[in-house]
Design a protein around this motif. Structure first.
Motif, PDB file in Angstrom:
ATOM      1  N   CYS A  75      12.497  20.542  80.557  1.00  0.00           N
ATOM      2  CA  CYS A  75      13.705  20.055  79.538  1.00  0.00           C
ATOM      3  C   CYS A  75      13.709  18.768  79.784  1.00  0.00           C
ATOM      4  CB  CYS A  75      14.894  21.008  80.150  1.00  0.00           C
ATOM      5  SG  CYS A  75      15.671  20.899  77.764  1.00  0.00           S
ATOM      6  N   ASN A  89      19.341  23.112  70.451  1.00  0.00           N
ATOM      7  CA  ASN A  89      19.771  24.870  69.914  1.00  0.00           C
ATOM      8  C   ASN A  89      19.222  25.388  68.621  1.00  0.00           C
ATOM      9  OD1 ASN A  89      21.868  24.313  71.861  1.00  0.00           O
ATOM     10  ND2 ASN A  89      23.452  23.553  70.803  1.00  0.00           N
ATOM     11  N   LEU A  94      14.013  28.128  68.996  1.00  0.00           N
ATOM     12  CA  LEU A  94      13.818  28.717  70.637  1.00  0.00           C
ATOM     13  C   LEU A  94      13.319  29.776  70.313  1.00  0.00           C
ATOM     14  CD1 LEU A  94      17.760  28.950  70.680  1.00  0.00           C
ATOM     15  CD2 LEU A  94      15.750  27.694  72.720  1.00  0.00           C
ATOM     16  N   GLU A 134      18.902  26.070  80.427  1.00  0.00           N
ATOM     17  CA  GLU A 134      19.354  26.795  80.265  1.00  0.00           C
ATOM     18  C   GLU A 134      18.716  28.434  79.975  1.00  0.00           C
ATOM     19  OE1 GLU A 134      21.787  26.886  82.254  1.00  0.00           O
ATOM     20  OE2 GLU A 134      22.584  25.332  81.837  1.00  0.00           O
ATOM     21  N   SER A 135      17.743  27.808  78.735  1.00  0.00           N
ATOM     22  CA  SER A 135      16.711  28.916  78.445  1.00  0.00           C
ATOM     23  C   SER A 135      15.310  28.921  79.697  1.00  0.00           C
ATOM     24  CB  SER A 135      15.674  28.347  77.841  1.00  0.00           C
ATOM     25  OG  SER A 135      14.733  29.551  77.401  1.00  0.00           O
ATOM     26  N   ALA A 167      17.307  27.445  66.090  1.00  0.00           N
ATOM     27  CA  ALA A 167      16.717  29.115  66.875  1.00  0.00           C
ATOM     28  C   ALA A 167      15.213  29.019  66.556  1.00  0.00           C
ATOM     29  CB  ALA A 167      17.751  29.697  65.319  1.00  0.00           C
ATOM     30  N   GLY A 183      21.295  21.425  75.570  1.00  0.00           N
ATOM     31  CA  GLY A 183      22.307  22.772  74.353  1.00  0.00           C
ATOM     32  C   GLY A 183      21.312  23.854  75.373  1.00  0.00           C
ATOM     33  N   ALA A 184      20.601  24.730  74.195  1.00  0.00           N
ATOM     34  CA  ALA A 184      19.846  26.462  74.957  1.00  0.00           C
ATOM     35  C   ALA A 184      19.108  25.842  75.785  1.00  0.00           C
ATOM     36  CB  ALA A 184      19.947  27.411  73.856  1.00  0.00           C
TER      37      ALA A 184
END
Length: 223
Positions: A185, A147, A152, A178-179, A149, A174-175
């Motif tokens: 991943c 997650n 990402l 779904e990214s 920042a 985490g993000a």
């Protein structure tokens, strides 16, 4: 805070125990170490089994890009910073096989601190990719939460620039999971930061090994 409320007590309950017998204390220490080793081994085995196909697909793409002149950039925060640097060094200076161009974006303190001061910590990796990366390269982000920042932001920048993007994450991914900016991943499904990073280290090693194998197969086929 009282000893019974220390946040590490669940990890090391014997530290604050009123134990006068050194033999018993040593037995507790040994049992704790053995339990953690067994937990780590089981998690690493499960993680490798769950990611077998993804490892092969990712290694195939990494090999293809390296053979075409691509380069790898790795990055992470905290302990994952160390892990990402270790992974880059494994690719760049391997114990066997072909050295491959790989750099850690956390290695230069001057760059990290300058970017953190001038443009903000969220962009310390993205801005380096803007300056250094090109289409055909590889970006590897390592995280326990998935997650962060700044990771990402870097993955989004990498994807936009035509890099193949790899994410390492723990918990439920985490993000990262779904990214749309993460091509591959690798998720270590654990709630322990220690166990997550131990399993990620093995996955990274297997990714390097499989990439070397694909490159070797290509070299043999071209001979």
């Amino acid at each position: 805070m009282t000893p019974e409320n220390e946040p590490t007590n669940f990890l090391y309950p014997f530290i604050d125990a009123k134990e006068d017998d050194p033999t018993s204390l040593l037995a507790d220490l040994a049992a704790s170490a053995q339990a953690k080793a067994a937990e780590s081994a089981a998690l690493r085995r499960i993680t490798l089994e769950a990611n077998t196909d993804l490892l092969n697909r990712a290694a195939t793409e990494l090999a293809r890009r390296f053979l075409a002149g691509g380069r790898m950039f790795t990055f992470g925060n905290g302990g994952s910073c160390t892990d990402s640097t270790t992974l880059a060094r494994l690719f760049a200076r391997p114990p066997i096989g072909r050295p491959l161009p790989a750099w850690s974006l956390t290695a230069d303190q001057a760059i990290i601190t300058a970017l953190g001061n001038d443009v903000g910590f969220e962009l310390v990796f993205a801005r380096q990719l803007i300056a250094r990366a090109r289409a055909g390269d590889i970006a590897v982000a390592m995280s326990t939460s998935g997650n962060s920042a700044n990771l990402l932001a870097a993955l989004a920048e990498a994807r936009q620039r035509g890099l193949y993007t790899v994410g390492f994450a723990g918990y439920d991914g985490g993000a990262f999971a779904e990214s749309p900016n993460v091509d591959a991943c690798f998720i270590v499904r654990s709630q322990s930061v220690h166990r997550i990073q131990e399993a990620q280290a093995l996955v990274g090693y297997r990714l390097w090994l499989a990439t070397q194998e694909h490159i070797n197969d290509h070299d043999l086929g071209a001979a």
